[in-house]
Write a protein that holds these residues in place. Structure first.
Motif, PDB file in Angstrom:
ATOM      1  N   GLY A  40      14.165   2.951 -19.645  1.00 46.73           N
ATOM      2  CA  GLY A  40      13.436   1.679 -19.528  1.00 46.73           C
ATOM      3  C   GLY A  40      13.104   1.352 -18.090  1.00 46.73           C
ATOM      4  N   PRO A  41      12.462   0.178 -17.871  1.00 40.96           N
ATOM      5  CA  PRO A  41      12.120  -0.219 -16.502  1.00 40.96           C
ATOM      6  C   PRO A  41      13.394  -0.572 -15.730  1.00 40.96           C
ATOM      7  N   LEU A  42      13.359  -0.394 -14.419  1.00 38.21           N
ATOM      8  CA  LEU A  42      14.526  -0.713 -13.597  1.00 38.21           C
ATOM      9  C   LEU A  42      14.805  -2.209 -13.669  1.00 38.21           C
ATOM     10  N   PRO A  43      16.069  -2.593 -13.816  1.00 41.76           N
ATOM     11  CA  PRO A  43      16.390  -4.025 -13.943  1.00 41.76           C
ATOM     12  C   PRO A  43      16.504  -4.711 -12.583  1.00 41.76           C
ATOM     13  N   PHE A  44      15.853  -4.165 -11.567  1.00 40.46           N
ATOM     14  CA  PHE A  44      15.839  -4.763 -10.227  1.00 40.46           C
ATOM     15  C   PHE A  44      14.569  -4.267  -9.548  1.00 40.46           C
ATOM     16  N   GLU A  45      14.232  -4.873  -8.406  1.00 39.50           N
ATOM     17  CA  GLU A  45      13.014  -4.469  -7.696  1.00 39.50           C
ATOM     18  C   GLU A  45      13.320  -3.411  -6.648  1.00 39.50           C
ATOM     19  N   LEU A  46      12.771  -2.222  -6.855  1.00 39.76           N
ATOM     20  CA  LEU A  46      12.989  -1.113  -5.923  1.00 39.76           C
ATOM     21  C   LEU A  46      11.684  -0.775  -5.222  1.00 39.76           C
ATOM     22  N   GLU A  47      11.786  -0.642  -3.897  1.00 34.04           N
ATOM     23  CA  GLU A  47      10.656  -0.130  -3.131  1.00 34.04           C
ATOM     24  C   GLU A  47      11.172   1.045  -2.327  1.00 34.04           C
ATOM     25  N   THR A  48      10.419   2.139  -2.295  1.00 32.17           N
ATOM     26  CA  THR A  48      10.806   3.242  -1.419  1.00 32.17           C
ATOM     27  C   THR A  48       9.670   3.468  -0.441  1.00 32.17           C
ATOM     28  N   GLY A  49       9.970   4.109   0.674  1.00 30.34           N
ATOM     29  CA  GLY A  49       8.898   4.362   1.630  1.00 30.34           C
ATOM     30  C   GLY A  49       9.380   5.022   2.895  1.00 30.34           C
ATOM     31  N   TYR A  50       8.404   5.331   3.730  1.00 32.10           N
ATOM     32  CA  TYR A  50       8.684   5.896   5.046  1.00 32.10           C
ATOM     33  C   TYR A  50       8.246   4.915   6.121  1.00 32.10           C
ATOM     34  N   ILE A  51       9.015   4.866   7.191  1.00 34.98           N
ATOM     35  CA  ILE A  51       8.603   4.146   8.394  1.00 34.98           C
ATOM     36  C   ILE A  51       8.648   5.175   9.528  1.00 34.98           C
ATOM     37  N   GLY A  52       7.556   5.260  10.286  1.00 33.13           N
ATOM     38  CA  GLY A  52       7.519   6.200  11.406  1.00 33.13           C
ATOM     39  C   GLY A  52       8.083   5.575  12.659  1.00 33.13           C
ATOM     40  N   VAL A  53       9.014   6.250  13.314  1.00 34.02           N
ATOM     41  CA  VAL A  53       9.536   5.752  14.594  1.00 34.02           C
ATOM     42  C   VAL A  53       9.383   6.834  15.660  1.00 34.02           C
ATOM     43  N   GLY A  54       9.544   6.434  16.890  1.00 34.31           N
ATOM     44  CA  GLY A  54       9.312   7.346  18.007  1.00 34.31           C
ATOM     45  C   GLY A  54       7.938   7.088  18.581  1.00 34.31           C
ATOM     46  N   GLU A  55       7.702   7.671  19.729  1.00 34.09           N
ATOM     47  CA  GLU A  55       6.445   7.399  20.453  1.00 34.09           C
ATOM     48  C   GLU A  55       5.220   7.637  19.590  1.00 34.09           C
ATOM     49  N   GLU A  56       5.228   8.745  18.879  1.00 36.87           N
ATOM     50  CA  GLU A  56       4.080   9.059  18.022  1.00 36.87           C
ATOM     51  C   GLU A  56       4.425   8.934  16.545  1.00 36.87           C
ATOM     52  N   GLU A  57       5.427   8.137  16.295  1.00 27.76           N
ATOM     53  CA  GLU A  57       5.914   7.952  14.916  1.00 27.76           C
ATOM     54  C   GLU A  57       6.200   9.297  14.262  1.00 27.76           C
ATOM     55  N   GLU A  58       6.678  10.245  15.089  1.00 32.30           N
ATOM     56  CA  GLU A  58       6.921  11.585  14.582  1.00 32.30           C
ATOM     57  C   GLU A  58       8.149  11.623  13.665  1.00 32.30           C
TER      58      GLU A  58
END
Lengths: 428, 428
Positions: A40-58
């Motif tokens: 079934g659907p998740l019983p909570f709100e989940l978000e996944t993702g990437y955040i780039g860090v570093g000078e060039e977000e490498e």
């Protein structure tokens, strides 16, 4: 010339497109409504993702963000770091304080299942489970790094991550923020708190609403392993005779023994024989094979099958091109251990007025409570509340002792628990 | 006159008949092929019965006798005593080393079920599980007793029981005989061994083929409870601060505190607060209500329902007229604790050449291993084998240390176990 010009413009546009693509790739964020293995659907709100860090977000840091199931507008926002270094933050999410856990079925080749938990900290707080340092879990680097990640470097990177994450989730900037984690994150969190605190006084970035931090069985000093032997003695793993000899011959230094002290090395071998068949981080369990379903660490194998499944990785929006096999704990991660002790950071953070809660499960021999007790004692705070049983539903879950400076530092221990936070709640 | 004579003869015959009846009642022995709650015929040979001891056989001692499932003609014959004093020997049979155990179903008003075990000591030895002292389990007295049972009195009575039992089971007289038990039987078994040994040198009764004895977490000295506090400290139940204060203020005497030492009494209250919510004899379990199915001691409640069931008592051939309610542990049994320490008996028995095996589960705070270790040390035997993990199927089950006089006294401890013998085998 015109040709060259057109070519040049095209090349520029291509580069621009690549850049747009890369930025898109970098700062992805998806709401996940269903997860393979969970009914079934998740019983909570989940978000996944990437955040780039570093000078060039490498450096692309992957996170699981779960909104508080109570009142996300007002509940605290927590950052949870796993230890290692090199352990995926799934360790926290699935095996410690998250709203999901592995169903401990015998593996039959199909996707392992997930279950809801009743004890999740997301019932009262929003949590970012972060895969760090780069190379951990689903985090990766787009270029080969000039410098290995380090304790102090991570404090800076995570700070950058948080600023960017909050920039993209401005509805959470006013929530009280806490940094938290266990095991090796004991080396990172106090430095991160100091970093955030400093950053809050500097120009140009919006401040983070930092309130305090929380650590479970934290690695704090590199000589902390010396407490394993007195701990093993108290817990009846070694004889009085062996313990007395170890103290006398090795003089309390069991981690970095002078190779000429052969008598000490011989005694340490005896010690190892007495303890090398138990699970270090949760001593009530015998050491066993990951592949054995009734073995405590079998759940880790299931999580590896789960996280490497294509449908799961698609649901989590993993950048397939950039990530190879998912490893729960990448033990040989390139890393520079450049913080010798977290104690000065604890001191500073306390002086700066941040609250901290240090808890320590007393069934953990990896980071035994004796070491935690020792460094907290070394801070010389006055005791405001005696050591007492920590009750959950009228049953002892652990022991609590409170030492308080003006900033209410707390130390407590969970008698039933191992090194991982959620174990503290296992009363039966 | 004739009438009187006839009356007198009749009265005599009646008395004779009563006596025959009583003797019959006294020395009953029945083979039990089926037990209510256990499906199918018993997979071992069980005999239950009474043996009368005392001048007029007024003390009727009840026993369960289970033949070795291997080679009863040659395997050892073991006597197993439970502790208390006042605990039924069913405690050994169903919860420790016997071939049956309670099925831990939720009680629905019908007879609780029994299951076979795989670890029973009856796989390699015949065992007499004896209800003693009188008043325990199904044992009773036909007359009111002049003297309360006592430690030394029990040693004599059990000796008498054994002589009579062997008289009626002559096929077992040549088997090697061992006395064994746990907890409070640590006060009885060493004295019993000395009693049997002495008896073997005296006239008129056939000797008992005594080889040695075995004790698990045995009560040995009345000051043994003083070890609970250092044990609780080692196991992280109390703080260093409280432990240091207790040592200083109470001077190591925690059981019989001078009522004027109010500071010590106050510290002991603190200690109690830290430990009064755990199950004393198996510290990994929280204290809970007997009626709660997931509570460790719920099995005891089931055994009480089982042993008080009419069909069960009929199957066991219990003398219904003489026995009221069956109580697993009759805690307020009238009793005279007249042996202050078993140590002198251990010494004598060792000098007499009897082997002993003393084992101690290190999760028992009722009779902590520290006390057992201390009195064994006080015997000053040389150590012939270092403390080492005790492996079962390649997993640590406990720790073994051997101290040997010429008679091979052994001491070992079971890390996973509580005070009861079979717990030592619970590796997972």
């Amino acid at each position: 010339m015109a040709k060259e010009y057109v070519f040049c413009v095209l090349k520029f546009l291509l580069l621009l497109l690549q850049l747009v693509f890369l930025i898109h790739e970098a700062d992805s964020a998806s709401v996940v409504k269903f997860l393979p293995g969970f009914e079934g659907p998740l019983p909570f709100e989940l978000e996944t993702g990437y955040i780039g860090v570093g000078e060039e977000e490498e450096v692309q840091l992957f996170y699981y963000f779960i909104k508080s199931e109570r009142n996300p507008k007002e509940d605290p926002l927590l950052l949870w770091l796993s230890g290692g270094p090199g352990c995926s933050s799934i360790s926290g999410l699935l095996f410690e304080n998250g709203p999901l856990t592995m169903k401990l079925d015998v593996y039959n080749g199909t996707l392992p299942s997930l279950l809801s938990t009743t004890y999740s900290w997301t019932k009262i707080s929003s949590i970012i489970f972060l895969d760090q340092p780069v190379g951990t879990g689903f985090s990766y680097s787009r270029t080969s790094l000039d410098n290995k990640p380090s304790d102090s470097g991570e404090a800076k990177r995570i700070h950058e991550f948080l600023q960017k994450w909050l920039g993209k989730h401005q509805e959470f900037t006013s929530n009280p923020f806490y940094a938290a984690g266990d095991s090796y994150s004991g080396m990172i969190v106090p430095a991160l708190v100091q970093e955030i605190s400093r950053g809050n006084y500097q120009c140009c970035n919006p401040p983070i609403n930092l309130q305090g931090y929380m650590l479970g069985n934290p690695v704090t000093e590199h000589n902390g392993v010396n407490y394993r032997i007195p701990y093993a003695h108290g817990m009846a793993f070694i004889s009085d005779e062996l313990y007395e000899s170890l103290k006398r011959v090795c003089k309390g230094e069991y981690a970095n023994v002078d190779s000429r002290n052969t008598e000490c090395l011989k005694l340490l071998e005896e010690y190892n024989k007495c303890t090398d068949r138990i699970t270090l981080f949760i001593i009530q369990y015998p050491l066993c094979e990951t592949e054995t379903p009734n073995c405590y660490i079998y759940r880790y194998l299931l999580s590896t099958y789960w996280a490497n499944d294509k449908t799961v990785r698609k649901a989590l929006q993993i950048n397939e091109e950039s990530i190879g096999e998912w490893i729960r704990c990448y033990r040989d991660i390139p890393y520079n251990h450049d913080i010798v002790s977290s104690v000065p950071y604890h001191k500073n953070n306390s002086i700066s007025g941040y609250r901290s809660l240090i808890f320590s499960g007393d069934h953990d021999m990896a980071v035994p409570y004796l070491g935690t007790q020792a460094w907290i004692r070394s801070l010389n705070y006055s005791i405001v509340d005696d050591w007492r049983p920590w009750m959950i539903k009228d049953q002892i879950a652990g022991k609590v002792g409170t030492r308080q400076s003006i900033n209410q530092r707390k130390a407590l221990s969970c008698s039933k628990g191992g090194s991982m936070a959620n174990l503290c709640r296992r009363v039966n």
